[in-house]
Design a protein around this motif. Structure first.
Motif, PDB file in Angstrom:
ATOM      1  N   ASP A 176      42.923  47.911  79.505  1.00 52.65           N
ATOM      2  CA  ASP A 176      41.615  47.896  78.842  1.00 52.65           C
ATOM      3  C   ASP A 176      40.466  47.656  79.814  1.00 52.65           C
ATOM      4  O   ASP A 176      39.311  47.950  79.491  1.00 52.65           O
ATOM      5  CB  ASP A 176      41.583  46.812  77.762  1.00 52.65           C
ATOM      6  CG  ASP A 176      42.476  47.133  76.570  1.00 52.65           C
ATOM      7  OD1 ASP A 176      42.925  48.294  76.440  1.00 52.65           O
ATOM      8  OD2 ASP A 176      42.744  46.201  75.780  1.00 52.65           O
ATOM      9  N   SER A 177      40.769  47.130  81.002  1.00 51.53           N
ATOM     10  CA  SER A 177      39.705  46.867  81.979  1.00 51.53           C
ATOM     11  C   SER A 177      39.168  48.154  82.610  1.00 51.53           C
ATOM     12  O   SER A 177      38.003  48.201  83.013  1.00 51.53           O
ATOM     13  CB  SER A 177      40.202  45.921  83.082  1.00 51.53           C
ATOM     14  OG  SER A 177      41.088  46.559  83.996  1.00 51.53           O
ATOM     15  N   VAL A 178      39.990  49.172  82.682  1.00 53.96           N
ATOM     16  CA  VAL A 178      39.592  50.387  83.416  1.00 53.96           C
ATOM     17  C   VAL A 178      38.343  51.034  82.829  1.00 53.96           C
ATOM     18  O   VAL A 178      37.402  51.333  83.574  1.00 53.96           O
ATOM     19  CB  VAL A 178      40.773  51.372  83.523  1.00 53.96           C
ATOM     20  CG1 VAL A 178      40.338  52.683  84.171  1.00 53.96           C
ATOM     21  CG2 VAL A 178      41.923  50.749  84.327  1.00 53.96           C
ATOM     22  N   PRO A 179      38.247  51.262  81.513  1.00 57.63           N
ATOM     23  CA  PRO A 179      37.014  51.849  80.984  1.00 57.63           C
ATOM     24  C   PRO A 179      35.782  50.971  81.218  1.00 57.63           C
ATOM     25  O   PRO A 179      34.676  51.486  81.397  1.00 57.63           O
ATOM     26  CB  PRO A 179      37.287  52.012  79.480  1.00 57.63           C
ATOM     27  CG  PRO A 179      38.766  51.984  79.340  1.00 57.63           C
ATOM     28  CD  PRO A 179      39.275  51.133  80.468  1.00 57.63           C
ATOM     29  N   ARG A 180      35.974  49.676  81.247  1.00 62.23           N
ATOM     30  CA  ARG A 180      34.844  48.775  81.492  1.00 62.23           C
ATOM     31  C   ARG A 180      34.356  48.909  82.933  1.00 62.23           C
ATOM     32  O   ARG A 180      33.146  48.950  83.174  1.00 62.23           O
ATOM     33  CB  ARG A 180      35.247  47.339  81.172  1.00 62.23           C
ATOM     34  CG  ARG A 180      35.547  47.150  79.684  1.00 62.23           C
ATOM     35  CD  ARG A 180      36.148  45.803  79.381  1.00 62.23           C
ATOM     36  NE  ARG A 180      35.210  44.728  79.663  1.00 62.23           N
ATOM     37  CZ  ARG A 180      35.558  43.458  79.711  1.00 62.23           C
ATOM     38  NH1 ARG A 180      36.812  43.086  79.513  1.00 62.23           N
ATOM     39  NH2 ARG A 180      34.648  42.532  79.973  1.00 62.23           N
ATOM     40  N   PHE A 181      35.275  48.967  83.879  1.00 59.06           N
ATOM     41  CA  PHE A 181      34.887  49.185  85.272  1.00 59.06           C
ATOM     42  C   PHE A 181      34.244  50.565  85.420  1.00 59.06           C
ATOM     43  O   PHE A 181      33.223  50.713  86.097  1.00 59.06           O
ATOM     44  CB  PHE A 181      36.089  49.058  86.210  1.00 59.06           C
ATOM     45  CG  PHE A 181      36.509  47.644  86.485  1.00 59.06           C
ATOM     46  CD1 PHE A 181      35.691  46.778  87.209  1.00 59.06           C
ATOM     47  CD2 PHE A 181      37.730  47.164  86.045  1.00 59.06           C
ATOM     48  CE1 PHE A 181      36.080  45.473  87.485  1.00 59.06           C
ATOM     49  CE2 PHE A 181      38.130  45.854  86.315  1.00 59.06           C
ATOM     50  CZ  PHE A 181      37.299  45.015  87.038  1.00 59.06           C
ATOM     51  N   ALA A 182      34.840  51.567  84.782  1.00 64.60           N
ATOM     52  CA  ALA A 182      34.301  52.933  84.883  1.00 64.60           C
ATOM     53  C   ALA A 182      32.879  53.005  84.333  1.00 64.60           C
ATOM     54  O   ALA A 182      32.018  53.669  84.919  1.00 64.60           O
ATOM     55  CB  ALA A 182      35.216  53.912  84.142  1.00 64.60           C
ATOM     56  N   ALA A 183      32.619  52.322  83.235  1.00 59.81           N
ATOM     57  CA  ALA A 183      31.263  52.316  82.655  1.00 59.81           C
ATOM     58  C   ALA A 183      30.270  51.686  83.622  1.00 59.81           C
ATOM     59  O   ALA A 183      29.133  52.160  83.755  1.00 59.81           O
ATOM     60  CB  ALA A 183      31.269  51.571  81.320  1.00 59.81           C
ATOM     61  N   ALA A 184      30.694  50.643  84.312  1.00 62.35           N
ATOM     62  CA  ALA A 184      29.801  49.995  85.285  1.00 62.35           C
ATOM     63  C   ALA A 184      29.449  50.953  86.420  1.00 62.35           C
ATOM     64  O   ALA A 184      28.326  50.920  86.943  1.00 62.35           O
ATOM     65  CB  ALA A 184      30.442  48.729  85.842  1.00 62.35           C
ATOM     66  N   LEU A 185      30.369  51.813  86.775  1.00 60.63           N
ATOM     67  CA  LEU A 185      30.104  52.768  87.859  1.00 60.63           C
ATOM     68  C   LEU A 185      29.183  53.910  87.428  1.00 60.63           C
ATOM     69  O   LEU A 185      28.624  54.591  88.276  1.00 60.63           O
ATOM     70  CB  LEU A 185      31.415  53.329  88.414  1.00 60.63           C
ATOM     71  CG  LEU A 185      32.237  52.344  89.230  1.00 60.63           C
ATOM     72  CD1 LEU A 185      33.525  52.991  89.719  1.00 60.63           C
ATOM     73  CD2 LEU A 185      31.435  51.809  90.395  1.00 60.63           C
TER      74      LEU A 185
END
Length: 174
Positions: A41-50
């Motif tokens: 679940d962390s991956v989409p959150r990191f991707a959104a930050a990028l």
């Protein structure tokens, strides 16, 4: 980028015994199968930050940019997956030292492509999560040693890794 923030010299293993006073994360009761879901679940959150404007810009000279944090977390998931595989496959292994600050310089986190950082983060997160998903019963208590002598079980290594990711989500406001 040659100008790196001052390396963090804290021994963050204390987060295994108490709530992190910086990010508020409490990993003490988390089981590896739950961490596997959190990692995914962390991956989409990191991707959104990028995808945010300025993702490659440091908020201050002493803090990495969201791009650098995301590149670091991709590396961290890979390192922790290898360490977990060592714990599960060997009796009480000692892990090779990993200098995250040296890795940031060597891999030039600041100059990496956000698209490639997300792809790598997605792949390393999934690999780590799959390893977490395979763990059963007594495997949670198998031990390994960091090069400085810190003792981890498979479960505490998973918790430690999740805190690192969650802390960096906090750092980048994701």
């Amino acid at each position: 980028m040659s100008d790196q923030p001052t390396p963090d010299s804290k021994d963050w293993t204390w987060v295994l015994d108490s709530v992190c006073d910086e990010c508020g994360q409490d990993v003490r009761g988390l089981e590896p199968h739950l961490i596997a879901g959190l990692v995914r679940d962390s991956v989409p959150r990191f991707a959104a930050a990028l995808r945010r404007p300025g993702a490659g810009t440091r908020p201050s000279p002493q803090a990495w940019s969201p791009l650098e944090y995301c590149a670091h977390v991709g590396d961290m998931y890979e390192v922790m997956d290898r360490r977990l595989e060592l714990i599960l496959g060997q009796d009480e292994p000692t892990f090779a030292n990993w200098d995250q600050d040296e890795a940031a310089v060597r891999h030039d986190y600041a100059a990496q492509s956000p698209r490639l950082v997300v792809e790598r983060l997605r792949a390393t997160a999934e690999s780590f999560a799959v390893t977490l998903d395979t763990m059963r019963g007594a495997q949670h208590e198998r031990k390994g040693f960091r090069s400085n002598g810190s003792v981890f079980t498979a479960a505490t290594l998973a918790r430690y890794a999740w805190h690192d990711a969650a802390h960096h989500l906090h750092d980048i406001g994701a």
